[in-house]
Every structure is written in structure tokens, then in C-alpha cells.
Design a protein around this motif. Structure first.
Motif, short mmCIF file in Angstrom:
data_model
loop_
_atom_site.label_atom_id
_atom_site.label_comp_id
_atom_site.label_asym_id
_atom_site.label_seq_id
_atom_site.Cartn_x
_atom_site.Cartn_y
_atom_site.Cartn_z
N ARG A 40 -11.32 -81.08 4.37
CA ARG A 40 -12.43 -80.65 5.23
C ARG A 40 -12.96 -79.33 4.71
NH1 ARG A 40 -16.85 -80.29 7.77
NH2 ARG A 40 -16.96 -80.45 10.04
N ALA A 63 -16.78 -66.14 11.04
CA ALA A 63 -16.45 -67.06 12.13
C ALA A 63 -16.73 -68.50 11.70
CB ALA A 63 -17.27 -66.72 13.38
N GLU A 64 -15.91 -69.42 12.20
CA GLU A 64 -16.05 -70.84 11.90
C GLU A 64 -17.39 -71.36 12.40
OE1 GLU A 64 -14.64 -73.37 9.75
OE2 GLU A 64 -12.78 -72.74 10.73
N PRO A 91 -8.12 -71.82 9.22
CA PRO A 91 -8.41 -73.24 9.43
C PRO A 91 -7.49 -73.84 10.47
CG PRO A 91 -7.12 -72.97 7.44
CD PRO A 91 -7.42 -71.58 7.94
N GLU A 115 -16.97 -79.86 17.54
CA GLU A 115 -17.35 -79.03 16.41
C GLU A 115 -17.31 -79.77 15.09
OE1 GLU A 115 -14.55 -78.97 17.90
OE2 GLU A 115 -12.92 -78.82 16.47
N ARG A 161 -15.44 -76.03 4.65
CA ARG A 161 -15.77 -75.20 5.81
C ARG A 161 -16.91 -74.25 5.50
NH1 ARG A 161 -11.72 -71.81 8.63
NH2 ARG A 161 -10.77 -71.28 6.64
N LEU A 221 -18.24 -75.03 11.96
CA LEU A 221 -18.11 -76.43 11.60
C LEU A 221 -19.23 -77.28 12.20
CD1 LEU A 221 -14.28 -77.21 11.78
CD2 LEU A 221 -15.73 -77.05 9.76
N GLU A 266 -5.19 -75.57 4.24
CA GLU A 266 -6.24 -76.08 3.38
C GLU A 266 -5.97 -75.71 1.93
OE1 GLU A 266 -9.96 -74.39 4.63
OE2 GLU A 266 -9.23 -72.34 4.48
N ASP A 271 -22.69 -65.25 3.84
CA ASP A 271 -21.77 -66.15 4.49
C ASP A 271 -20.85 -66.78 3.45
OD1 ASP A 271 -23.13 -65.74 7.06
OD2 ASP A 271 -24.76 -66.87 6.13
N ALA A 273 -11.83 -66.56 9.57
CA ALA A 273 -11.23 -67.45 10.55
C ALA A 273 -10.28 -68.42 9.88
CB ALA A 273 -12.32 -68.22 11.29
N HIS A 301 -18.75 -70.33 2.05
CA HIS A 301 -18.43 -71.75 2.06
C HIS A 301 -17.16 -71.97 1.26
CE1 HIS A 301 -18.46 -75.92 0.60
NE2 HIS A 301 -18.96 -76.19 1.79
N LEU A 324 -18.35 -70.59 7.03
CA LEU A 324 -18.01 -69.46 7.87
C LEU A 324 -19.14 -68.45 7.84
CD1 LEU A 324 -15.05 -70.09 6.02
CD2 LEU A 324 -14.35 -69.18 8.24
#
Length: 396
Positions: free
Chosen positions: A287, A300-301, A252, A25, A289, A303, A256, A273, A250, A275, A291
Motif C-alpha cells: 500500500r 499527516a496520512e 503506517p 480512508e 502512501r 490515504l 511497510e 508533501d 505518520a 509520497h 502524506l
């Protein structure tokens, strides 16, 4: 963020890219450059921006303050006087900071909104350590009077967002704080009342606040991006206020530190969505993300749809940079690494095309504002930089 800590973070050596790429992922490295001709953005800083203090910039907000049809810039400076730049319509800016109060507080964020509903845009500036947030009312010509006494309470604020929180048709304010967030409800004429009890009290160090209807019920919900305590989603329940949707975002894989939370339709399915622009913390690689929303406010993740850039990202904004109708992403981050990044959206999957579109001078450390400054229908980029001068890039 406190200036000493912020400067130390910016000056730290760039963190290495992810060393382990075992998880399918995670995209470990930047993709190979795509083929085809690309025209890069042009850095016009030297010809289009006036000389100004080359440090301390935390936030830039594009807004037409003087009603002439083009986008001006308001720049929040940390412990320095804030800056107002007026656009001549071609993307060339003149310093008009004498039109705003000449204060020098710990300014972190700016909201542009017609609070008193007189047809022009007012400005709200969030301040952190000195708790000196400000409200400036526009006289209709782009000159602003200080109305900060209308703010009914103070907090250690890193973020401010405006929107109709109670469904009465006028814009309200939410401040993202170190400690409990603040909600101020508007009486329709710019009078504000403290309604923070509508939101569960918390102790997060909130760095950003984003408003949007994530569950499709017609009202504005609230997302907060925080330092180390996870992203929180508060669903708007109308007259009852906000309820935290525990577990709806979700979690991490590792703690984070989120600097920016942005809502936008990344996959073209009609819902918002999320970010999260993340920086590193001791022992944890940065990192950012993506979602994806299921349409009901459950994220939901994703990646596998977002390449890792391997460095801290202080701001990541959705914007249709290539004019194809979907939302791309533009990043700024640690200036010790490639600071500007463009991630192009292709069917909800993002690819790094920065090396084709951004010149080497495209450096910014804190904030990027994507807007059509020169009136050609394409989105230009303004990068704020805490340690160096800001940069203005015009779209190809």
C-alpha cells in the motif's frame, strides 16, 4: 537490493487487491474510467532506443551530459556495465557507453550534479553489495573520467542524493545505506570529506533518500525510505548537522517496505508533501502512501486522496504530466500486474487514469523517469525493467 532476492520479488505472483474495504480512508479498487477523449502515450522503444542488454536496469537519470540542450539518459545496471544514451534532440537515442567507465558493479542509483563546479554535469553511482560506488567527472563534452577515489568512505548503498547540505553554496552528497548513512561535504572543487557524524547513526536498510526543505527554514532536510523500520525525517540544523524528527511522519497501519520516497507539492499549498512507494512483505499487502505536510515538516496520512492500486509499487514520482500546473504521480511496479500507472491530480486528490493514457506495452518494474526527451514541452516516460528491456514512451 541483492539480485536473487530482487528477481524473486519481481517474479512472484501479483498480490491481490485489498480484500477488506471497510475503512473509509482506503480506496479499494480502481475508479471507473472517466469520460472524455484521451490520447495515450506512444511506445517508441523499437524506433528510438538502441539495442542493449535487456536486463539489469535499476535506475535511469535524465540529464544533459554533453551540453547540447537536450536530455540524455544514464542507466544504472546491476552487476553489468552501466549505460549512457545520447539524445539527438528528438527523443532518439544512441549508445555512447564508451564515454563512461566500463565497470560492472552492483549499481543501484545515480545522482547528476556539477560537483567540481566547472559548468558541466558529473555523475555519482551508488553501489550496494560490492560497496563500489563511483564518481565520474565530466570533461565538458560528455566524456567521463573515473574519480571514485575522491569518495572518502564506502557503504552498502541503495541511494544517493546531491544538494547543499551545509549552506556553503556547493553540492554535497548523501548515500542511503544498509546501515549508517554517509554524508560527504564538498570543498567547492569536487573534493569530498566524510561528515557522516552530522547524521544520527542508524541500522536501517535504506532504499531511497530524498532532499528538500520540508520545514520552510531555507535549508535541505533529509527523508529516508526504509525496509520495515519506517520512514525517517532528519531536519537540517545548519552547523550542528541533522536531528531526527521523531514522530513527524505518520506511522503506517502495518509495517511497510518502502522502495522510493519522493517529495513534491501534492495539494498546492506551497510546501513539500511526501509520497512513499511501497512493496509488500510477508502477510502485508502493498500500500503506497501520500502524506501531507503542515508547512512545518509534520506529515499527516492522506490515504483518502490516493487510490490503492493493489500491487507493489517500486517507484512513484511526482510530475506534471498533463501540463495543468499541479503534480501528478506516475508509478511502476510488479510486471506481473499492470506495471505502469498514472494518477492524475485534481485539487490534491489523485485518480487512476492509466487505462486511458498508457499502452499495454508500458511495462517497467523498477524505475520511471519523467522528462521532456523530444523537446515538445510535454513530459515523456522512460521505464527501466530489471527482467525485460527498458521502454520509452512519448507523451501525446
Amino acid at each position: 537490493m541483492r539480485p536473487s532476492a530482487f528477481a524473486a520479488l519481481l517474479l512472484a505472483p501479483a498480490l491481490p487487491a485489498f480484500l477488506a474495504c471497510g475503512g473509509a480512508e482506503v480506496a479499494c479498487c480502481d475508479p471507473e474510467p472517466p469520460t472524455g477523449e484521451e490520447t495515450p502515450y506512444r511506445d517508441v522503444t523499437a524506433t528510438h532506443l538502441p539495442a542493449m542488454t535487456p536486463r539489469g536496469s535499476m535506475e535511469a537519470r535524465a540529464v544533459d551530459v554533453d551540453g547540447d540542450g537536450d536530455l540524455d539518459l544514464v542507466i544504472a545496471k546491476e552487476f553489468l556495465p552501466n549505460v549512457l544514451l545520447l539524445n539527438d534532440g528528438t527523443g532518439r537515442f544512441a549508445d555512447a557507453s564508451d564515454r563512461i567507465p566500463r565497470t560492472a558493479f552492483d549499481s543501484e542509483d545515480v545522482a547528476a550534479v556539477d560537483l567540481d563546479r566547472d559548468g558541466d554535469t558529473d555523475l555519482v553511482v551508488a553501489a550496494e553489495d560490492d560497496q563500489r560506488s563511483e564518481l565520474w567527472l565530466n570533461d565538458g563534452t560528455g566524456r567521463f573520467g573515473d574519480a571514485s577515489t575522491r569518495l572518502p568512505a564506502a557503504g552498502t548503498s541503495n541511494a544517493v542524493a546531491a544538494g547543499d547540505l551545509d549552506g556553503d553554496g556547493d553540492p554535497d552528497l548523501v548515500f542511503g545505506n544498509a546501515g549508517p548513512e554517509l554524508i560527504f561535504l564538498n570543498d567547492g572543487a569536487g573534493g569530498l570529506a566524510d561528515a557522516s557524524a552530522r547524521l544520527p547513526s542508524g541500522s536501517d536498510v535504506t532504499q531511497d533518500a530524498a532532499l528538500g526543505d520540508v520545514d520552510g527554514d531555507g535549508d535541505l532536510d533529509l527523508v529516508t525510505g526504509n525496509e520495515g523500520t519506517g520512514t525517517r525525517l532528519y531536519l537540517n540544523d545548519g552547523a550542528a548537522g541533522f536531528v531526527e524528527a521523531v514522530g513527524a511522519v505518520a506511522a503506517p497501519a502495518a509495517p511497510e517496505v518502502t522502495r522510493n520516497a519522493d517529495l513534491g507539492d501534492a495539494d498546492g499549498d506551497g510546501d513539500l508533501d511526501l509520497h512513499l512507494a511501497n512493496v509488500g512483505s510477508p502477510g502485508v499487502q502493498p500500500r503506497s502512501r501520500l502524506l501531507l505536510n503542515d508547512g512545518r515538516g509534520v506529515f499527516a496520512e492522506a490515504l483518502d486522496r490516493l487510490p490503492s492500486v493493489g500491487t507493489a509499487v517500486f517507484d512513484g514520482d511526482f510530475a506534471d504530466l498533463d501540463g495543468d500546473g499541479d503534480r501528478d504521480l506516475v508509478y511502476v511496479g510488479n510486471p506481473n500486474a499492470p506495471a505502469g500507472r498514472i494518477l492524475r491530480n485534481a485539487g490534491g486528490v489523485f485518480a487512476n487514469v492509466s487505462f486511458l493514457l498508457l499502452p499495454a506495452t508500458a511495462r517497467g518494474s523498477v524505475e520511471v523517469e519523467a522528462a521532456d526527451f523530444d523537446g515538445d514541452g510535454r513530459l515523456d516516460l522512460y521505464f527501466t525493467n530489471y527482467l525485460e528491456g527498458d521502454r520509452l514512451l512519448l507523451a501525446p
